[in-house]
Motif scaffolding. Structure first.
Motif, PDB file in Angstrom:
ATOM      1  N   LEU B 125       0.798  -1.228   0.000  1.00 28.99           N
ATOM      2  CA  LEU B 125       0.000   0.000   0.000  1.00 28.99           C
ATOM      3  C   LEU B 125       0.836   1.286   0.000  1.00 28.99           C
ATOM      4  N   PRO B 126       1.857   1.402   0.878  1.00 29.39           N
ATOM      5  CA  PRO B 126       2.650   2.633   0.858  1.00 29.39           C
ATOM      6  C   PRO B 126       3.316   2.867  -0.495  1.00 29.39           C
ATOM      7  N   VAL B 127       3.798   1.802  -1.127  1.00 29.63           N
ATOM      8  CA  VAL B 127       4.462   1.940  -2.428  1.00 29.63           C
ATOM      9  C   VAL B 127       3.455   2.354  -3.503  1.00 29.63           C
ATOM     10  N   GLU B 128       2.276   1.727  -3.471  1.00 33.62           N
ATOM     11  CA  GLU B 128       1.241   2.077  -4.449  1.00 33.62           C
ATOM     12  C   GLU B 128       0.816   3.530  -4.292  1.00 33.62           C
ATOM     13  N   TYR B 129       0.634   3.935  -3.040  1.00 28.38           N
ATOM     14  CA  TYR B 129       0.257   5.322  -2.798  1.00 28.38           C
ATOM     15  C   TYR B 129       1.332   6.251  -3.356  1.00 28.38           C
ATOM     16  N   GLY B 130       2.599   5.906  -3.107  1.00 26.04           N
ATOM     17  CA  GLY B 130       3.707   6.717  -3.612  1.00 26.04           C
ATOM     18  C   GLY B 130       3.691   6.810  -5.128  1.00 26.04           C
ATOM     19  N   ALA B 131       3.358   5.685  -5.786  1.00 26.96           N
ATOM     20  CA  ALA B 131       3.335   5.675  -7.251  1.00 26.96           C
ATOM     21  C   ALA B 131       2.205   6.558  -7.766  1.00 26.96           C
ATOM     22  N   ALA B 132       1.032   6.481  -7.140  1.00 29.61           N
ATOM     23  CA  ALA B 132      -0.102   7.309  -7.561  1.00 29.61           C
ATOM     24  C   ALA B 132       0.223   8.790  -7.344  1.00 29.61           C
ATOM     25  N   LEU B 133       0.871   9.060  -6.227  1.00 23.93           N
ATOM     26  CA  LEU B 133       1.230  10.441  -5.886  1.00 23.93           C
ATOM     27  C   LEU B 133       2.208  11.007  -6.918  1.00 23.93           C
ATOM     28  N   ALA B 134       3.198  10.198  -7.307  1.00 22.72           N
ATOM     29  CA  ALA B 134       4.186  10.649  -8.292  1.00 22.72           C
ATOM     30  C   ALA B 134       3.486  10.966  -9.619  1.00 22.72           C
ATOM     31  N   GLN B 135       2.486  10.134  -9.987  1.00 22.53           N
ATOM     32  CA  GLN B 135       1.751  10.384 -11.224  1.00 22.53           C
ATOM     33  C   GLN B 135       0.943  11.676 -11.106  1.00 22.53           C
ATOM     34  N   ARG B 136       0.289  11.853  -9.951  1.00 25.52           N
ATOM     35  CA  ARG B 136      -0.520  13.071  -9.795  1.00 25.52           C
ATOM     36  C   ARG B 136       0.380  14.310  -9.846  1.00 25.52           C
ATOM     37  N   ASN B 137       1.533  14.235  -9.170  1.00 24.37           N
ATOM     38  CA  ASN B 137       2.433  15.385  -9.178  1.00 24.37           C
ATOM     39  C   ASN B 137       2.933  15.681 -10.583  1.00 24.37           C
ATOM     40  N   ALA B 138       3.230  14.615 -11.352  1.00 26.18           N
ATOM     41  CA  ALA B 138       3.675  14.820 -12.734  1.00 26.18           C
ATOM     42  C   ALA B 138       2.559  15.480 -13.546  1.00 26.18           C
ATOM     43  N   SER B 139       1.327  15.056 -13.285  1.00 23.46           N
ATOM     44  CA  SER B 139       0.194  15.633 -13.994  1.00 23.46           C
ATOM     45  C   SER B 139       0.003  17.107 -13.607  1.00 23.46           C
ATOM     46  N   LEU B 140       0.181  17.419 -12.308  1.00 22.90           N
ATOM     47  CA  LEU B 140       0.068  18.815 -11.849  1.00 22.90           C
ATOM     48  C   LEU B 140       1.079  19.694 -12.573  1.00 22.90           C
ATOM     49  N   ARG B 141       2.325  19.207 -12.663  1.00 23.32           N
ATOM     50  CA  ARG B 141       3.356  19.984 -13.358  1.00 23.32           C
ATOM     51  C   ARG B 141       3.014  20.103 -14.840  1.00 23.32           C
ATOM     52  N   GLY B 142       2.447  19.011 -15.397  1.00 25.57           N
ATOM     53  CA  GLY B 142       2.052  19.029 -16.808  1.00 25.57           C
ATOM     54  C   GLY B 142       1.005  20.104 -17.083  1.00 25.57           C
ATOM     55  N   ILE B 143       0.077  20.294 -16.140  1.00 30.75           N
ATOM     56  CA  ILE B 143      -0.959  21.321 -16.322  1.00 30.75           C
ATOM     57  C   ILE B 143      -0.317  22.704 -16.313  1.00 30.75           C
ATOM     58  N   SER B 144       0.592  22.934 -15.346  1.00 31.05           N
ATOM     59  CA  SER B 144       1.262  24.245 -15.279  1.00 31.05           C
ATOM     60  C   SER B 144       2.031  24.523 -16.549  1.00 31.05           C
ATOM     61  N   LEU B 145       2.628  23.468 -17.131  1.00 32.78           N
ATOM     62  CA  LEU B 145       3.435  23.670 -18.328  1.00 32.78           C
ATOM     63  C   LEU B 145       2.593  23.614 -19.596  1.00 32.78           C
ATOM     64  N   GLY B 146       1.309  23.345 -19.436  1.00 33.42           N
ATOM     65  CA  GLY B 146       0.413  23.449 -20.575  1.00 33.42           C
ATOM     66  C   GLY B 146       0.271  22.196 -21.425  1.00 33.42           C
ATOM     67  N   TYR B 147       0.843  21.069 -21.013  1.00 34.83           N
ATOM     68  CA  TYR B 147       0.633  19.878 -21.839  1.00 34.83           C
ATOM     69  C   TYR B 147      -0.270  18.829 -21.185  1.00 34.83           C
ATOM     70  N   SER B 148      -0.886  19.185 -20.066  1.00 31.74           N
ATOM     71  CA  SER B 148      -1.895  18.280 -19.524  1.00 31.74           C
ATOM     72  C   SER B 148      -3.123  19.097 -19.141  1.00 31.74           C
ATOM     73  N   THR B 149      -4.196  18.410 -18.804  1.00 31.49           N
ATOM     74  CA  THR B 149      -5.434  19.119 -18.505  1.00 31.49           C
ATOM     75  C   THR B 149      -5.977  18.693 -17.154  1.00 31.49           C
ATOM     76  N   ARG B 150      -6.893  19.498 -16.617  1.00 34.81           N
ATOM     77  CA  ARG B 150      -7.500  19.160 -15.330  1.00 34.81           C
ATOM     78  C   ARG B 150      -8.315  17.880 -15.431  1.00 34.81           C
ATOM     79  N   GLU B 151      -8.847  17.668 -16.608  1.00 32.74           N
ATOM     80  CA  GLU B 151      -9.625  16.453 -16.812  1.00 32.74           C
ATOM     81  C   GLU B 151      -8.733  15.211 -16.696  1.00 32.74           C
ATOM     82  N   ALA B 152      -7.516  15.316 -17.238  1.00 30.03           N
ATOM     83  CA  ALA B 152      -6.580  14.186 -17.182  1.00 30.03           C
ATOM     84  C   ALA B 152      -6.017  13.996 -15.779  1.00 30.03           C
ATOM     85  N   LEU B 153      -6.096  15.051 -14.965  1.00 29.90           N
ATOM     86  CA  LEU B 153      -5.598  14.957 -13.586  1.00 29.90           C
ATOM     87  C   LEU B 153      -6.553  14.142 -12.712  1.00 29.90           C
TER      88      LEU B 153
END
Lengths: 196, 330
Positions: B125-153
Motif C-alpha cells: 500500500l505505501p508503495v502504491e500510494y507513492g506511485a499514484a502520488l508521483a503520477q498526480r504530481n507529474a500531472s500537476l506539473r504538466g498542467i502548469s506547463l500546458g501539456y496536460s489538462t485538469r480532466e486528465a488529472l
C-alpha cells in the motif's frame, strides 16, 4: 570488436526488449553461422512487418488492410466494444473465444510520469465510435495496475451517461491453487466474493 | 543467545547475515553488492532452523552482477524478498534511533514497514500510494506547463485519494494495535506513560480538489499521508525533541518488543529478534528487565563486546573473533 558490421548487429539486437549484450552476441553469432537464406528470411520478415502492417482505422488493431479482420467480420456483435491497451491484450481476449464483440486498442495507458496524456491515446477515436456507431456497452479491459486503473477511471468518466460501462473483474486464476495466490489477488478475490 | 567479541570482530556482520538469510535483504543497505566480501564474487547464507516444531532450511545466494537467489526448504523462491512473508525477523541496530529522533519521513517509513509485517496484504500500500502520488504530481506539473489538462488529472486525484484513505486507515489500525503493547513494554523499561499519536486527515477526492490551485502552484500534492507524522510520546513530551538519548533508545526497543508480540499474535510464531549492541547504553536494572522478558519472545540474538553485559546466563554463547568463524561456547 572483429567487424563494425557485427558491432552494429549486436547494438541493434540490444535494443530489443529482454535482450542484453550477452544474448545479443549469441544471437548475432547464431545468425552469422546460419545459412544465408535463413538469416535473410528474418531480415525480410522484419521488413515485411514494417511495410505491410499498420493500424486498423476503426479500432487500432494491427492489420494489413484498411480495417482489421475483426472489424470486417459481419458476425461480430457491433453493440459491444472491449477497450484494451495494446494489440497483444486483444489477442489474449480473443483466445478466450468468449467474446464476440469489437475492440478498441488505446495504444497504451495514461502515465503523466512517462508523458502519456489522453491525447497520446486513441481516446477521441473511442468517443467518436461510441457517438456514431450504436454501441451499447464498453468493456474496460485495461491492465489491473496503477496506470491501467487510472485509464479505466478516466474513460469511465468520459463515457458515463452515454453508454453502459463495465470493467473486467479481478480474482483468482482458474486451475491455480490458493496456496500460490499472492496476497493482493487473494485479498481482492475475498472482498469481491459472491454467493453461490 | 549472546554474541560476544571485540570491536570489529564481525558481530554485526553475523547479525546482518541472519537478517539477509531470513528476510532476503539487509537492514543496513539496499545495495546487495555491499554484502559481498570486498574483492569476492559471491556470498552464501545457509540457515537451518526450527519453527514451531518444524524444520526450516533457508538459502540465500548473492553474486556480483546477478540477481540474488533464495530458497526455502529446497524450493526456489521467485524473489528473495518473499522470505519476508515466510519468516519474521525484527532488528534493533543503533541507527534505528532515527525512528524516534529523525524526521517524520523516518517514522513514516518505519510504521509503514511495520504495517506491512503485521498485515502482509497491505505491505504494498505505501508503495502504491507513492506511485499514484508521483503520477498526480507529474500531472500537476504538466498542467502548469500546458501539456496536460485538469480532466486528465482527475483519475490520479481519485487514485491518490483512494489509496491515501486506505493508507491512513491501515496506519491507524497498525498503530492502534501497537500502542498498548508499546506502552506496556516502555513502562516496564521505565519509560512512563509512553504513547503513539497519529493524527491524520483521511484524504478524499473532494479535499484534494479543494486545494487544487495551491497544488498547481507548488507542482506537488501538499496534503496527504505522505506528509503525516507519528508522534512518539512520554506523557505530554514528544520524545523526538524532548527525550534524552537513553529514553529514545528505550522507545525504539519498546516498539520492537511491541511489534514482536503483535507478530507472534498474528502469525502464531514469534519472530527472530536481532539486537545489535542494545545493552551498551542501558543501566544494569534495565538490562535485567530486558533479559528477563526476552525469552517470552522466542529466539533473540544480542551482540555485545563484553560477556558480562547481560545480567543473566544466556542459553547460548557465541564468541566471534576477527578473521575466524564464530565458536559456540555453550
Amino acid at each position: 570488436m572483429v567487424s563494425p558490421a557485427i558491432d552494429n548487429l549486436v547494438a541493434q539486437l540490444t535494443r530489443l526488449p529482454g535482450v542484453g549484450t550477452r544474448t545479443a552476441h549469441r544471437l548475432a553469432f547464431h545468425l552469422l553461422r546460419a545459412p544465408k537464406d535463413e538469416a535473410l528470411a528474418l531480415a525480410s520478415a522484419v521488413q515485411d512487418v514494417k511495410e505491410r502492417v499498420r493500424f486498423c482505422k476503426e479500432c487500432g488493431n494491427l492489420t494489413e488492410e484498411e480495417l482489421c479482420s475483426i472489424c470486417e467480420d459481419a458476425r461480430r456483435d457491433r453493440t459491444i466494444v472491449c477497450v484494451v491497451e495494446q494489440p497483444v491484450d486483444l489477442i489474449s481476449v480473443e483466445r478466450t473465444h468468449e467474446y464476440r464483440g469489437l475492440y478498441h486498442v488505446l495504444g497504451g495507458a495514461l502515465s503523466p510520469l512517462d508523458g502519456v496524456e489522453p491525447e497520446h491515446l486513441r481516446i477521441d477515436e473511442l468517443l467518436g465510435r461510441v457517438e456514431r456507431n450504436g454501441i451499447e456497452e464498453v468493456v474496460l479491459a485495461t491492465n489491473p495496475n496503477m496506470t491501467g486503473e487510472a485509464t479505466a477511471a478516466f474513460l469511465a468518466d468520459r463515457l458515463r451517461g452515454r453508454v453502459r460501462v463495465t470493467r473486467l473483474a479481478s480474482g483468482l486464476p482458474v486451475g491455480g491453487d490458493l496456496e500460490y495466490a499472492d496476497e493482493v489477488t487473494l485479498g481482492r478475490a475475498l472482498s469481491g466474493r459472491r454467493e453461490i | 543467545m549472546l554474541v560476544v567479541g571485540p570491536n570489529g570482530a564481525g558481530k554485526t556482520n553475523l547479525l546482518e547475515s541472519l537478517h539477509v538469510g531470513t528476510q532476503g535483504f539487509s537492514p543496513r543497505t539496499r545495495n546487495d553488492a555491499n554484502l559481498i566480501r570486498f574483492g569476492r564474487e559471491g556470498a552464501r547464507i545457509a540457515l537451518h532452523g526450527n519453527r514451531a516444531g518444524s524444520l526450516v532450511e533457508l538459502n540465500v545466494v548473492l553474486q556480483v552482477g546477478a540477481a540474488k537467489r533464495a530458497s526455502l526448504n529446497g524450493a526456489r523462491l521467485q524473489a528473495a524478498e518473499q522470505l519476508r512473508g515466510e519468516v519474521a525477523t525484527l532488528v534493533f541496530t543503533p541507527d534505528r534511533l532515527v525512528v524516534v529522533k529523525g524526521g517524520p519521513a523516518a517514522r513514516r517509513a518505519y510504521f509503514d514497514r511495520a504495517l506491512g509485517r503485521g498485515t502482509p496484504t497491505q505491505a504494498a500500500l505505501p508503495v502504491e500510494y507513492g506511485a499514484a502520488l508521483a503520477q498526480r504530481n507529474a500531472s500537476l506539473r504538466g498542467i502548469s506547463l500546458g501539456y496536460s489538462t485538469r480532466e486528465a488529472l482527475r483519475p490520479w486525484t481519485e487514485r491518490v485519494a483512494d489509496l491515501g484513505a486506505k493508507l491512513v486507515a491501515a496506519r491507524r489500525d497498525a498503530i492502534a494495535a501497537l500502542e498498548p503493547l508499546f506502552a506496556a513494554r516502555a513502562g516496564e523499561l521505565g519509560l512512563a506513560d509512553a504513547a503513539l499519536r497519529y493524527e491524520a486527515d483521511s484524504p478524499s477526492a473532494e479535499s484534494l480538489e479543494a486545494r487544487l490551485e495551491r497544488d498547481l502552484d507548488r507542482g506537488a500534492t501538499g496534503a496527504g499521508p505522505h506528509l503525516d507524522d507519528v508522534e512518539i510520546l512520554a506523557g505530554a513530551r514528544d520524545l523526538r525533541t524532548f527525550g534524552s538519548q537513553g529514553e529514545q533508545r528505550l522507545a525504539v526497543l519498546a516498539l520492537l518488543l511491541a511489534e514482536a508480540e503483535l507478530v507472534r499474535e498474528r502469525r502464531g510464531v514469534p519472530p527472530l529478534l536481532l539486537l545489535d549492541d542494545v545493552l551498551s547504553e542501558l543501566d544494569p536494572e534495565r538490562r535485567r528487565i530486558l533479559a528477563e522478558r526476552l525469552p517470552a519472545y522466542g529466539q533473540a540474538l544480542i551482540t555485545t563486546a563484553s560477556a558480562t553485559a547481560l545480567p543473566v546466563e544466556p542459553n547460548q554463547l557465541v564468541e566471534v573473533e576477527a578473521g575466524e568463524a564464530g565458536t559456540v561456547l555453550r
